[in-house]
Design a protein around this motif. Structure first.
Motif, short mmCIF file in Angstrom:
data_model
loop_
_atom_site.label_atom_id
_atom_site.label_comp_id
_atom_site.label_asym_id
_atom_site.label_seq_id
_atom_site.Cartn_x
_atom_site.Cartn_y
_atom_site.Cartn_z
N THR A 1 11.35 4.46 3.40
CA THR A 1 10.66 3.32 2.83
C THR A 1 10.13 3.58 1.38
O THR A 1 10.10 2.49 0.96
CB THR A 1 9.52 3.07 3.94
OG1 THR A 1 9.89 3.05 5.09
CG2 THR A 1 8.71 1.88 3.40
N SER B 1 -2.33 1.25 0.53
CA SER B 1 -1.35 2.42 0.42
C SER B 1 -1.57 2.74 -1.09
O SER B 1 -1.99 1.90 -1.91
CB SER B 1 -0.01 2.06 0.67
OG SER B 1 1.09 2.93 0.25
N ILE C 1 3.70 5.89 4.78
CA ILE C 1 4.85 5.04 4.21
C ILE C 1 6.06 6.51 4.26
O ILE C 1 5.66 7.50 3.67
CB ILE C 1 4.84 4.70 2.70
CG1 ILE C 1 4.10 3.31 2.78
CG2 ILE C 1 6.25 4.34 2.34
CD1 ILE C 1 3.48 2.71 1.56
N ASN D 1 2.99 -0.87 7.35
CA ASN D 1 2.70 0.63 7.05
C ASN D 1 1.39 0.71 7.81
O ASN D 1 0.35 0.78 7.23
CB ASN D 1 2.73 0.94 5.64
CG ASN D 1 1.55 0.14 4.92
OD1 ASN D 1 1.42 -1.04 5.07
ND2 ASN D 1 1.07 0.70 3.81
#
Length: 88
Positions: free
Chosen positions: A66, A86, A62, A57
């Motif tokens: 995904t 993330s 994202i 990513n």
């Protein structure tokens, strides 16, 4: 060449639909019809076969597909790692 033949095993039909979906992607089209679902099913099956999941990513991005795959991996108890930080 028909994609569905009653004599063709389901796994072979899935592969044919997946190949067609990848051809559509190569031509710059979004997969539609049975091929689109085949890609989703193929990705979930790969998650089932994996010991762990690595999400690539860049920049923390994202996408929608995904995100669904991460949720599926989480629900099946797979360890998940990310290449970039993330919020997932």
């Amino acid at each position: 060449m028909p994609l569905r033949n009653r004599r063709t095993p389901p796994a072979v039909r899935l592969v044919k639909r997946t190949v067609e979906a990848y051809r559509q992607l190569e031509q710059g089209q979004m997969p539609a019809g049975p091929g689109a679902g085949a890609l989703d099913a193929l990705h979930l099956r790969k998650i089932d076969l994996a010991d762990r999941i690595l999400v690539v990513n860049p920049g923390g991005y994202i996408g929608e597909s995904t995100s669904r795959e991460i949720a599926y991996a989480h629900a099946t108890g797979k360890p998940i790692s990310f290449t970039d930080p993330s919020d997932q």
